[in-house]
Design a protein around this motif. Sequence first.
Motif, PDB file in Angstrom:
ATOM      1  N   VAL A   1     -22.182  -8.869  -5.592  1.00 19.27           N
ATOM      2  CA  VAL A   1     -22.160  -9.869  -4.717  1.00 19.27           C
ATOM      3  C   VAL A   1     -21.603  -9.396  -3.622  1.00 19.27           C
ATOM      4  O   VAL A   1     -22.043  -8.211  -2.897  1.00 19.27           O
ATOM      5  CB  VAL A   1     -20.017  -9.879  -4.635  1.00 19.27           C
TER       6      VAL A   1
ATOM      7  N   THR B   1     -21.176 -14.351  -1.995  1.00 15.69           N
ATOM      8  CA  THR B   1     -22.425 -14.950  -2.228  1.00 15.69           C
ATOM      9  C   THR B   1     -22.714 -13.987  -3.780  1.00 15.69           C
ATOM     10  O   THR B   1     -22.803 -12.667  -3.576  1.00 15.69           O
ATOM     11  CB  THR B   1     -22.964 -16.015  -2.153  1.00 15.69           C
ATOM     12  N   TYR B   2     -22.654 -14.602  -5.421  1.00 19.54           N
ATOM     13  CA  TYR B   2     -23.877 -14.023  -6.055  1.00 19.54           C
ATOM     14  C   TYR B   2     -24.732 -13.005  -5.512  1.00 19.54           C
ATOM     15  O   TYR B   2     -26.110 -14.200  -4.884  1.00 19.54           O
ATOM     16  CB  TYR B   2     -23.710 -14.396  -7.579  1.00 19.54           C
TER      17      TYR B   2
ATOM     18  N   ARG C   1     -27.914 -12.710  -7.477  1.00 13.09           N
ATOM     19  CA  ARG C   1     -28.475 -13.125  -8.982  1.00 13.09           C
ATOM     20  C   ARG C   1     -29.637 -11.845  -8.734  1.00 13.09           C
ATOM     21  O   ARG C   1     -29.885 -11.826 -10.527  1.00 13.09           O
ATOM     22  CB  ARG C   1     -29.299 -14.228  -8.940  1.00 13.09           C
TER      23      ARG C   1
ATOM     24  N   LYS D   1     -23.567 -11.311 -20.714  1.00 15.51           N
ATOM     25  CA  LYS D   1     -22.153 -11.819 -20.272  1.00 15.51           C
ATOM     26  C   LYS D   1     -21.506 -10.896 -19.610  1.00 15.51           C
ATOM     27  O   LYS D   1     -20.564 -11.115 -18.772  1.00 15.51           O
ATOM     28  CB  LYS D   1     -21.262 -12.261 -22.109  1.00 15.51           C
TER      29      LYS D   1
ATOM     30  N   TRP E   1     -21.339 -10.757 -15.939  1.00 15.77           N
ATOM     31  CA  TRP E   1     -21.557 -11.799 -14.403  1.00 15.77           C
ATOM     32  C   TRP E   1     -19.942 -11.742 -15.462  1.00 15.77           C
ATOM     33  O   TRP E   1     -19.133 -11.983 -13.500  1.00 15.77           O
ATOM     34  CB  TRP E   1     -21.805 -13.542 -15.751  1.00 15.77           C
ATOM     35  N   ALA E   2     -19.549 -11.125 -15.933  1.00 15.84           N
ATOM     36  CA  ALA E   2     -18.012 -10.581 -15.605  1.00 15.84           C
ATOM     37  C   ALA E   2     -17.300 -10.045 -14.455  1.00 15.84           C
ATOM     38  O   ALA E   2     -16.578 -10.451 -14.183  1.00 15.84           O
ATOM     39  CB  ALA E   2     -17.123 -10.662 -17.629  1.00 15.84           C
TER      40      ALA E   2
ATOM     41  N   ALA F   1     -19.472  -9.844 -12.039  1.00 12.95           N
ATOM     42  CA  ALA F   1     -19.949  -9.847 -10.933  1.00 12.95           C
ATOM     43  C   ALA F   1     -18.768 -11.813 -10.588  1.00 12.95           C
ATOM     44  O   ALA F   1     -18.016 -11.236  -9.020  1.00 12.95           O
ATOM     45  CB  ALA F   1     -20.725 -11.300 -10.902  1.00 12.95           C
ATOM     46  N   LYS F   2     -18.147 -12.200 -11.414  1.00 11.74           N
ATOM     47  CA  LYS F   2     -17.196 -12.571 -11.216  1.00 11.74           C
ATOM     48  C   LYS F   2     -15.460 -12.095 -10.909  1.00 11.74           C
ATOM     49  O   LYS F   2     -15.339 -12.600  -9.835  1.00 11.74           O
ATOM     50  CB  LYS F   2     -16.348 -13.695 -12.119  1.00 11.74           C
ATOM     51  N   ALA F   3     -15.211 -11.648 -11.457  1.00 16.38           N
ATOM     52  CA  ALA F   3     -14.477 -10.090 -10.456  1.00 16.38           C
ATOM     53  C   ALA F   3     -14.395  -9.519  -9.325  1.00 16.38           C
ATOM     54  O   ALA F   3     -13.570  -9.658  -8.981  1.00 16.38           O
ATOM     55  CB  ALA F   3     -14.108  -8.728 -12.156  1.00 16.38           C
TER      56      ALA F   3
ATOM     57  N   ARG G   1     -16.268 -10.809  -7.139  1.00 13.80           N
ATOM     58  CA  ARG G   1     -16.023 -11.776  -6.055  1.00 13.80           C
ATOM     59  C   ARG G   1     -14.617 -12.458  -5.824  1.00 13.80           C
ATOM     60  O   ARG G   1     -14.133 -12.679  -4.461  1.00 13.80           O
ATOM     61  CB  ARG G   1     -16.588 -13.066  -6.231  1.00 13.80           C
ATOM     62  N   ALA G   2     -13.964 -12.671  -6.852  1.00 14.71           N
ATOM     63  CA  ALA G   2     -12.978 -12.582  -7.143  1.00 14.71           C
ATOM     64  C   ALA G   2     -12.030 -11.591  -6.293  1.00 14.71           C
ATOM     65  O   ALA G   2     -10.707 -12.011  -5.343  1.00 14.71           O
ATOM     66  CB  ALA G   2     -12.270 -13.297  -8.053  1.00 14.71           C
TER      67      ALA G   2
END
Length: 98
Positions: free
Chosen positions: A45, A49-50, A52, A83, A86-87, A89-91, A93-94
């Motif tokens: 991140v 933003t991610y 990619r 999976k 992305w888990a 990356a989402k963590a 970003r949060a």
Amino acid sequence: MAATRKIDWTAAMHELRGSRTQRPAGFLAARGLIAATSAKRRPLVVAGTYDRAAIMSAAVAAAKVHQARTGSTWSEAMSVALKATWALAKAARASCAH
């Protein structure tokens, strides 16, 4: 008289267990591998933003290791690795947002 209702608890519990999401085999190992090697690579991140390209390169590296360890097909290994990536990356970003 009130109507009585009978509940089949065994069937209800089986239905609940079946509705839970199942983690694919090797998901936690892939997530640990990505987390351990992400310090050496680009961050997943950037500025909220991610990235990619970084996510995909981390997933490919993890999929190669996962495939070598488990002997799974490439598509299964990439599925688990993506999976897990992305888990993470989402963590990330949060955690950056707060």
